[in-house]
Write a protein that holds these residues in place. Sequence first.
Motif, PDB file in Angstrom:
ATOM      1  N   ARG A  20       0.578  -1.263  -0.059  1.00  0.00           N
ATOM      2  CA  ARG A  20       0.306  -0.252  -0.293  1.00  0.00           C
ATOM      3  C   ARG A  20       0.754   0.942   0.320  1.00  0.00           C
ATOM      4  O   ARG A  20       0.345   2.337  -0.669  1.00  0.00           O
ATOM      5  CB  ARG A  20      -1.033  -0.078   1.080  1.00  0.00           C
ATOM      6  CG  ARG A  20      -1.677   1.320   1.517  1.00  0.00           C
ATOM      7  CD  ARG A  20      -3.007   0.998   2.525  1.00  0.00           C
ATOM      8  NE  ARG A  20      -3.564  -0.007   2.237  1.00  0.00           N
ATOM      9  CZ  ARG A  20      -4.877  -0.767   3.140  1.00  0.00           C
ATOM     10  NH1 ARG A  20      -4.570  -0.710   4.552  1.00  0.00           N
ATOM     11  NH2 ARG A  20      -4.934  -1.604   3.576  1.00  0.00           N
ATOM     12  N   PHE A  21       1.911   1.364   0.827  1.00  0.00           N
ATOM     13  CA  PHE A  21       2.247   2.294   1.129  1.00  0.00           C
ATOM     14  C   PHE A  21       4.066   2.457  -0.497  1.00  0.00           C
ATOM     15  O   PHE A  21       3.498   4.196  -0.787  1.00  0.00           O
ATOM     16  CB  PHE A  21       3.304   2.770   2.432  1.00  0.00           C
ATOM     17  CG  PHE A  21       4.849   2.175   2.129  1.00  0.00           C
ATOM     18  CD1 PHE A  21       4.819   1.057   3.260  1.00  0.00           C
ATOM     19  CD2 PHE A  21       5.887   3.129   1.122  1.00  0.00           C
ATOM     20  CE1 PHE A  21       6.475   0.502   3.762  1.00  0.00           C
ATOM     21  CE2 PHE A  21       7.242   2.815   1.752  1.00  0.00           C
ATOM     22  CZ  PHE A  21       7.565   1.435   2.323  1.00  0.00           C
ATOM     23  N   ILE A  24       1.431   4.094  -2.945  1.00  0.00           N
ATOM     24  CA  ILE A  24       1.078   5.553  -2.959  1.00  0.00           C
ATOM     25  C   ILE A  24       2.344   6.368  -3.187  1.00  0.00           C
ATOM     26  O   ILE A  24       2.292   7.000  -4.023  1.00  0.00           O
ATOM     27  CB  ILE A  24       0.773   5.460  -1.522  1.00  0.00           C
ATOM     28  CG1 ILE A  24      -0.959   5.310  -1.119  1.00  0.00           C
ATOM     29  CG2 ILE A  24       0.335   7.399  -1.043  1.00  0.00           C
ATOM     30  CD1 ILE A  24      -1.478   4.677   0.005  1.00  0.00           C
ATOM     31  N   SER A  25       3.338   6.019  -2.827  1.00  0.00           N
ATOM     32  CA  SER A  25       4.548   6.542  -3.152  1.00  0.00           C
ATOM     33  C   SER A  25       5.025   6.829  -4.186  1.00  0.00           C
ATOM     34  O   SER A  25       5.568   7.766  -5.346  1.00  0.00           O
ATOM     35  CB  SER A  25       5.476   6.794  -1.571  1.00  0.00           C
ATOM     36  OG  SER A  25       6.669   4.976  -2.024  1.00  0.00           O
ATOM     37  N   ALA A  28       2.851   8.675  -6.344  1.00  0.00           N
ATOM     38  CA  ALA A  28       2.688  10.079  -6.348  1.00  0.00           C
ATOM     39  C   ALA A  28       4.076  10.432  -6.723  1.00  0.00           C
ATOM     40  O   ALA A  28       4.413  11.750  -7.012  1.00  0.00           O
ATOM     41  CB  ALA A  28       3.420  10.456  -4.676  1.00  0.00           C
ATOM     42  N   GLN A  29       5.225   9.770  -7.105  1.00  0.00           N
ATOM     43  CA  GLN A  29       6.327  10.419  -7.967  1.00  0.00           C
ATOM     44  C   GLN A  29       6.545  10.186  -9.116  1.00  0.00           C
ATOM     45  O   GLN A  29       7.396  10.557  -9.899  1.00  0.00           O
ATOM     46  CB  GLN A  29       7.870   9.865  -8.022  1.00  0.00           C
ATOM     47  CG  GLN A  29       8.022  10.172  -6.412  1.00  0.00           C
ATOM     48  CD  GLN A  29       9.095   8.603  -5.916  1.00  0.00           C
ATOM     49  OE1 GLN A  29      10.446   8.903  -5.926  1.00  0.00           O
ATOM     50  NE2 GLN A  29       8.778   7.959  -4.757  1.00  0.00           N
ATOM     51  N   VAL A 110      11.929   5.278   1.733  1.00  0.00           N
ATOM     52  CA  VAL A 110      11.509   5.331   0.389  1.00  0.00           C
ATOM     53  C   VAL A 110      12.015   6.527  -0.786  1.00  0.00           C
ATOM     54  O   VAL A 110      12.081   6.134  -1.512  1.00  0.00           O
ATOM     55  CB  VAL A 110      10.090   6.429   0.034  1.00  0.00           C
ATOM     56  CG1 VAL A 110       9.328   6.349  -0.919  1.00  0.00           C
ATOM     57  CG2 VAL A 110       9.290   5.858   1.381  1.00  0.00           C
ATOM     58  N   GLN A 111      13.327   7.638  -0.098  1.00  0.00           N
ATOM     59  CA  GLN A 111      13.701   8.116  -0.982  1.00  0.00           C
ATOM     60  C   GLN A 111      15.014   7.539  -1.358  1.00  0.00           C
ATOM     61  O   GLN A 111      15.559   7.097  -2.644  1.00  0.00           O
ATOM     62  CB  GLN A 111      14.439   9.195  -0.709  1.00  0.00           C
ATOM     63  CG  GLN A 111      13.527  10.847   0.183  1.00  0.00           C
ATOM     64  CD  GLN A 111      13.960  11.508   0.650  1.00  0.00           C
ATOM     65  OE1 GLN A 111      14.844  12.853   0.389  1.00  0.00           O
ATOM     66  NE2 GLN A 111      13.620  11.903   2.484  1.00  0.00           N
ATOM     67  N   SER A 114      13.895   5.148  -3.934  1.00  0.00           N
ATOM     68  CA  SER A 114      13.435   6.235  -6.028  1.00  0.00           C
ATOM     69  C   SER A 114      14.728   6.544  -5.921  1.00  0.00           C
ATOM     70  O   SER A 114      14.585   6.006  -7.665  1.00  0.00           O
ATOM     71  CB  SER A 114      13.117   7.406  -5.377  1.00  0.00           C
ATOM     72  OG  SER A 114      12.193   7.143  -4.072  1.00  0.00           O
TER      73      SER A 114
END
Lengths: 232, 893
Positions: A20-21, A24-25, A28-29, A110-111, A114
């Motif tokens: 889920r997260f 979402i993230s 978002a990107q 998360v970063q 990414s």
Amino acid sequence: MTLADAFKILVIDDEVQIRRFLGISLRAQGYEVAEAGSGRDGLDLLATRGADLVILDLGLPDMDGQQVLKELRTWSSLPVIVLSVRSNENEKVAALDAGANDYVTKPFGVQELSARLRGLLKRSPEGEPTPAFDDGHLRIDIARRQVARDGEPLTLSRKEWALLALLMQHTGRVLTQPQLLRELWGPTHQHDTHYLRILVAKLRTKLGDDAAAPRYIRTEAGVGLRFIGNEF
Amino acid sequence: MTADRSAQADALLGPLQRERGGQLKVFLGAAPGVGKTYSMLSAARELRRQSVDAVVGLVETHGRVETQALVDGLELLPRKTIDYKGRELTELDLDALLARKPRVAIIDELAHTNAPGSRHERRYQDIEELLNAGIDVYTTVNIQHIESLNDVVRQITGVRVTETVPDAFLDRARDIVLVDLPPRELIERLQQGKVYMGEQAAAALQAFFSASNLTALRDLAVQLVADRVDADMREHMAARGVGAVPVRRRVIAAIDGFEHSEYLVRVTRKIAERRQAPWAVVFVDNGQVAGDRQRMVEESFALARRLGGETVQLRGLSVVDELLAHASRNTVSTIVIGRTRERPFARIFNRTLTQQLLHKGAHFELTIISTPYARARARRALEQSDEPNAGIKGELIYASIVAVLTTGLAAIADYFLSLQDLSLIFITGVLFVAVRTRMAVAVYAATLCFLAYNFFFIEPRFTLYISAGRGVVTVAAFLVVALICSRLANRLRSQVLMLRAANTHAATLQRLGQQLSAAADETQVFRAATQALRETLAADVVLLVAQEGTRRLTEVARDPARATLDVQATAAADWSLAHQQLAGRTTDTLQGSAWWCVPMIVGEQPLGVVCLRFAEGVNRLRPELSTLAQAMVQDLAQALARTRMVTQLEAARVQAETDLLRAALLSSVSHDLRSPLSAIIGSAESLSVYTDKLSEDDKRALAEGILSEGQRLDRYIQNLLDMTKLGHGTLDLQRQWSGFDEIAGSALARLRKLYPAVPVDMHLSPMLPLLNVHPALIEQALFNILENAAKFSPEGAAVSLRAVVFEGRLRIDIIDRGPGIPEGERKQIFDMFYSVQRGDRGAQGTGLGLTICQGMIGAHGGSVEALATETGRGTTIRITLPISEPPPPQQDA
């Protein structure tokens, strides 16, 4: 984020909350995200709908992540980032050896993820050498086989050059010790990790790098080496 | 047919006779201290509780508090005081008890001998009188006091019990209650000083209380009661006319009045009892019996009557004929005889009783009993033949007789043979002697024959004069024959003896080896070795073992129990261990000690010392015996080293397994903690980093994710804590009466929060009983299983929860429609090791939930198992919980 416009990422993880997260993230990107809760579903989804990158959890209920990776690699060379709670280096090495392009240990930021994603997506399809590197201090030109530190040309031995070139070709990615040993010394020396340690120490000295606070070559303890490059 | 009917009549009469008069109940124990008196008094209290008129006639509490506590509250009859030689003895007041005439009299110690001047000599006679007066009696007795077992007990324990109770009396008992206590516990009680030792020397009783003795005695007691149960059953069947009642054939014992007669009587009784046959002791008087033998016959007859057998005295010249005639008349099946003494002349001229019976009594079963005396005699004979100086007298006599016979033969031959030929006869005689005796005797025979030859046959006769040349040649010829033959024969004999000894030793060693290899731990090794050494070498044995890593010796076994090492022996043992050599008696070191010390050595490592004490007067060990002893000790040392190594390996294995489990557990814990943490960290970071790019819904979803994962983490930590408690056994069960529907409801509410999409289909059978459980724990266990089921359920498929009462237990089934569990793994899923080994392969944090669940249900006396479902898809987890008595009804306050 134009880069991400067309990219489609498949997340294979049995943990609902993680899916889920991530969904979402990543959305978002600007990525497109598909999710699968098991290895079998993931492979099916990949076969039918395709993806540009796979984020794969190693602990899956129906089949081991390593197994998924092995099956996937029989017909696809798309980049795979392995997610694992296993801090055991052998698992990571095994995954990387089996064809994973990178790994991230849970829990992760998360970063960080990414950044790895971007690195992998930018270079796809893989195999193209990164032609040059320049950060103001160090300048590397693979094509011309030239390395200069603060304007001063450096003389590298054959092996040192080969190691640097190999790492640069995979900028941002971990190359495992067995992979490097195999490439540089041949398959019979896969376990002679001390060769590598001595070589990388020499290379670092010449490049003016510090193993404790690396700017260029980072040691992933127990796993391998990574050329950090500009982005990391 | 007639026999059948009479047997049935017997069977009918038996119980009737028992019904008449008072009824006897005997509490039987294998040894003092098993709790006979305690059991009897407990039974008495139960009688009192049922308002039965029970009176304690006499009880020995030996100052035990718990026994005394049982006496309190029972009616206690005062004892009668008897003045005996200035001492005041107290006894059962029989008259008072008869006058009081209770329904049941409680009287301890059936085998007791009354003080002189009492009405009866023995207490069982008192009890007999009470029974005849119609009073029921509860009493206690130990197995060693039972007459027919007296010999066996002596063989087992080496203690002769003088106070015995006739078996016939015990047959009156309506019930025999076996009061049993495992030997180990009894020895513990003994060591804690909880067993009354009586006035006898405590040390002697200590020997009596060895584990092997107690085990054997316990066996006897159990056997006796088992026989009784058999007999009761048969009686019952027979009385109802059910089942075949076999024709009862008699067993008779033929006694001759020699020392083993009493033994024969006891053995015969046992044989007969085992076959449920009547038995008799028969003595044939052929007019040659008097004095001691006559007295022994009478004593044996008295014993037989006490043991419940008949006695028959026959008269006649031929013992065998009379015996067989009696046997034919009386439907005898079996004749028991002892091994007859073997008189040398009877062997030659007359056949022994055994042989004659074998020959003439072919249609009888003949049982020949080896008596202890016969065995002792056989052993004596064996030992004599081994002793170097034994039997020389016999050989000399033999040589003399042969010389005389040869001379006689020569005298006859003298009429038709020449002198030269006569010398051949003498040489033959010398040969005869030489092959059968030692060299000195052969020379003696040669000399004797030469003298006789010279004196009687060589001219001039009846003088010892002989011409020098001739005489020397003859003497030389006789001597040479004697020496050569004797030497050859001796060599042969010693070879045979050595071979025999070697065989015996090999067999002994092999037997010991088998026993030792069967021994599982050090104690068994010590026991087997001690016993074998004692039996084979006829020596006292003390086993000393060096504590690992030191030279300090500790005693680990001894046989017999009275064997103790003195200071010298201890010194010899220490020396023997330190120098890894023999020490003590028969050696050069510390030979003043009565003990011979043999070190146990494996490799270079001395493990201990075996101390042996041979009978008085043995100062020199025969070499083969010494070799055998050392070989046995060597075997023992090997076995000891082996068991130690096994113990060490086992400890190492357990350690390795523990380490493995710890590592697996750690990795499981790290997995189960990290998974929710990953989601929390990732969601939180996404919220903070991409906050302006996220929709409100996404933000809410991330926040909810953080919350639910945080709660999951909390649950997991709770599980870990619970498991720690279960592991330490410190789980505190706070039982309350609770309804299962409430517990299930609460667990389902929790599940619904977590898995709102999984439908649950609940079937509770109406009228479920209340459970006396710790509700929170049962709820947690149920929740763990439900959570697991929900996790594995495919979307939309329901999880079923069913509860029914089945065979007096509550059975709860939780059924999912998930992928199911392979049959081989169904048992393992509750195993902590298994679930942690699965690691992160399981769906989100399967972790230890099921293991914990089993621990919680197990703590309530219930069980959890995984089963296949009826449809073949999914899994059924079945919880079974015991149902206790319902709580007492609520009082209206």
